[in-house]
Design an enzyme around this catalytic site. Structure first.
Site, short mmCIF file in Angstrom:
data_model
loop_
_atom_site.label_atom_id
_atom_site.label_comp_id
_atom_site.label_asym_id
_atom_site.label_seq_id
_atom_site.Cartn_x
_atom_site.Cartn_y
_atom_site.Cartn_z
N THR A 226 5.96 -5.83 -4.22
CA THR A 226 6.02 -5.77 -5.64
C THR A 226 7.49 -6.06 -6.30
O THR A 226 7.66 -6.59 -7.10
CB THR A 226 5.62 -4.38 -6.26
OG1 THR A 226 4.45 -4.01 -5.87
CG2 THR A 226 5.62 -4.43 -7.68
N TYR B 252 3.95 0.07 8.04
CA TYR B 252 3.06 -0.46 6.97
C TYR B 252 2.35 -1.86 7.59
O TYR B 252 2.85 -2.77 8.40
CB TYR B 252 3.96 -1.15 5.95
CG TYR B 252 3.40 -2.08 4.92
CD1 TYR B 252 1.98 -1.77 4.27
CD2 TYR B 252 4.08 -2.68 4.01
CE1 TYR B 252 1.57 -2.52 3.48
CE2 TYR B 252 3.42 -3.49 2.95
CZ TYR B 252 2.39 -3.17 2.67
OH TYR B 252 1.78 -3.95 1.61
N LYS C 52 1.14 3.10 6.40
CA LYS C 52 0.53 2.61 5.01
C LYS C 52 -0.32 1.41 5.55
O LYS C 52 0.01 0.84 6.07
CB LYS C 52 1.53 2.08 4.25
CG LYS C 52 1.05 1.46 2.85
CD LYS C 52 2.25 0.87 2.06
CE LYS C 52 1.91 -0.09 1.07
NZ LYS C 52 2.79 -0.72 0.26
#
Lengths: 295, 295, 295, 295
Positions: free
Chosen positions: D49, D137, D165
């Site tokens: 993001t 991740y 994640k």
């Protein structure tokens, strides 16, 4: 008429590092020299083989200059200048042009999947900042974007986008390019195991790291195609297919470095996290190289 | 030496139906006759083109007999006998042999994904029940099973499995087959848009429904390859590529029926749930056929 | 209001064979009886578990009648009637209705990929021939067609298409169904490892072969959801997940047969080319079943 | 016991730019402040993001410092420090620790597909250089590497790799993680449309950019799960699903910027080649946001 400075076998040098993982420019020049003297029809530093994305800006510039100086005009040089941001892509493209590159290669790197409009604007902005041709490179496996033929048509309307390199590994893409775009497009194959099929489909050239290890076989394949001798091309292709598959499967920088060392040459070091090939893979490569030569 | 009764262009007739969706044997014979007289090197009833899985046992037997009677030994006949159960596959293979087929084609149909051992046992059991050769057919899109080259090697050890038809659409599979299995394997291309690349890779033949519509172009491609003239093969291939892509994309039975009618011939009816091509597709096919002929 | 005769755990019996690979109706009835007495909320013969596509028409009818007779109205029966041709699908759907089925399940089997229009016409034609509800079944892995939510919306406009079974294994499909279609649609989960996530997403029921082996765990999961106790549902789910994954990965008919035998029951024989699970897989299943019970 | 400083809703701010495409630190601080005051349980700058890969080293450091200063210890801060080379990853991880991050998030970025050994060495080398925990991740869509559960188990043996994640969008991965690794692993969901299913599967938290636009709905979902109220969680989830899907499909930085502006806030500019959402998409987002609030 379109400016297409490349044809035949375009050789990709690795970017070697020293023991402390700094770029080893003298060794790089030695490797480039060998590619030229072995008959490559073009030299392409800073491709995937040259681990472009693992280098910082200064390193990219040093490699660009070293390649162009060493080649010294004997064959044209194609410099990879791809970057996630448009601003950095322009920067490197301008640098390459000033340093003497015949063309630049640009893949639409993307972290966030780019829209067709974003990709067109990206190429168009770069193109307006340079005077040399651009080879648009489609390789979804590394860029995350698969450029459709519709998009490629749009890119080819930008005056200095004159070449396409296709690396999806799908021969039907090349058929489609040729079928849709006809003689207006110069397309190059970037998928080593497709070398024969791509030339059969009409590819102008073959972008490959294989000439670091087996230049004669690579160049002989192109020569057989030039002579319209499919039988010979087929024979030469099957002699090198195992090697072409191996270097793709194990990763070009790792495989070329290992192959150079098997051949008694210096392949330098890799930059972390890339590791050397493991022993069994080196042994397998050794056998494949022996078989290539004995054939 | 292995018994390989096929080479060149193996033509696949559709199975036409009448208005009440019953198999139309007289029309089928007319279509088969045209394929033979137009120069096909083999005829293959009950393939995907012939909607094998939509027929009941009696219909399959009627089609088999009609094809062999009509061909009357002019070229060899390859009969599709694939079935989900081993018992039914044996039944149809024996019927085909008795009726005079030169070979049978078998795809390992699977609802439940089969293990390699299950597939080998399936072929082996069928093979022991017949004396004619088997063409093993790999087409994961329709069978649900993608046979690895390791598995194909196992199948080729069964004495009368002598041919492989590859329809994955991945040219590298054919390279691998040839590279791994050498001259021991006769492989056939079943993916129309790969016709040129497959011949360049060394395929023995091309299994195709296209001769229902454009036999001259299909056979000329094979002839150019036989003459080792890649340039000509490339030209002929690009003349027919649009048609080859179209018939695959819209579904062979629908496309061939529509194409026959465009050419003023009777294509019969389809069996539900298969529907006729929609108007815009028929119009597109019409233009493609015109372009094929004018070239 | 829509006629939705199912909710909760819908159990799928296998179709057992005797030593000569004929359907074993007495054993089938024994297995159905056990599913009913163990608390299943519905019984679904002739699903994938029941190897529908490997049976001929007579066998399908015998299994349908046997299931409905044995259940004898204690819970509703959902009969699989899918077939490649529309004509045969109608035939079996009418038979099931007459025999007393509460609903039929139909997957758009396809050898040739069907268009949306073809699929709608197929369901519509069948629907008009029967008075009981239809569960439309989406499972691209076995049917070769992935029905979009747009298509499912069209199917749901057919008055007696009142239920959807989703087996893509993608939970976001169920979210989308519920989000787009709201309370108008009763959707059922057909992917065993998604049981918890599907109930969390609002699924009306779970179509599963697992009650052949672990009925208490399956039904307890549904009960916890009914009580709105997510923590308990989560605990019960993780107790059975290994079994749910195992039976999917090794193939339901093979795995259920092996599991029944581990539990000291008769699982009958499989029909070729389907083979029994190999020894290591049986041993693994044995351990998984022990762990399920000890938890 | 393992050091897991995060739980609940971890909010991802965008990195806004000014009109000349320079990072706009004051606006960034405003956006971070809003995320904290709206109830987020953690703040994660420099994620996808936050367009991490589009920033140079100085910019990354400025954003890290700005986030930590603004949050000022009210909630823990998770800093993204992923880089293609091990050397740069260490550099940024050490910087984040010194600046006051509670943990760092690392995805194994790869241009050349990394082997498991290369990935383990990469994490291990970074881990030895810092004292704070690491969240590993997994997001093959952006990294090009899909870390298997076998590999994740190896990573979790590194003492300060304490969190995972998961962003593959496959709920079965989370089931498998929990099933295989039990309570030893804290796993976080990074796939917005999986928010409900992931919490149902036992996820510790949700990494999401959605709180930039709909913080109440995001946090209410977590609260319903905490209360073990599945029905309520389901209702709240379906209220926000359209928004969650939209921001993923159009790209988080583009969608959040547009959403902020629809809500009357300043979203800054994007960095080229990323472009603003087109008009129809902005209109659609506007309608989705209205629906979220009115529900």
């Amino acid at each position: 008429m379109k400016n297409v400075p490349f044809s035949g076998v375009i050789a990709y040098p690795i970017t070697p590092f020293d023991a402390s993982e700094k770029v080893d420019i003298p060794l790089f020049k030695t490797l480039v020299e060998k590619l030229v003297t072995n008959g490559s029809h073009g030299i392409a530093p800073l491709g995937s083989t040259g681990v472009l994305p693992y280098l910082n800006d200064d390193e990219k510039e040093a490699v660009t200059e070293a390649a162009i100086q060493q080649v010294a005009g004997r064959v044209p040089v194609l410099v990879g200048v791809s970057n996630l941001t448009t601003e950095r892509t322009i920067h490197h493209a301008k640098f390459a042009e000033k340093a003497g590159a015949a063309a630049v290669m640009i893949i639409p790197m993307s972290y966030w999947k780019l829209s067709d409009d974003e990709i067109v604007k990206h190429y168009d902005t770069v193109a307006k900042n340079i005077g040399i041709p651009i080879m648009a490179y489609n390789n979804p496996a590394t860029s995350g974007v698969d450029m459709s033929t519709t998009l490629l048509k749009r890119l080819l309307k930008i005056p200095n986008v004159t070449m396409i390199k296709e690396s999806t590994g799908d021969i039907q893409r090349m058929h489609f390019l040729r079928n849709e775009l006809g003689d207006d497009v110069a397309f190059f194959n970037g998928s080593n195991p497709l070398a024969l099929a791509a030339f059969a489909a009409g590819a102008n050239g073959w972008c490959t790291a294989a000439p670091n290890l087996i230049p004669e076989l690579n160049i002989s394949l192109f020569n057989a195609i030039q002579k319209n001798d499919l039988k010979e091309a087929q024979n030469i292709f099957y002699k090198q297919l195992d090697l072409l598959r191996f270097i793709v499967e194990t990763g070009l920088p790792r495989a070329i470095k290992a192959g150079l060392e098997i051949q008694g040459q210096n392949g330098g070091f890799l930059r972390s996290p890339l590791n050397e090939l493991d022993k069994p893979s080196v042994e397998k490569l050794s056998q494949i190289l022996k078989k290539c030569i004995s054939n």
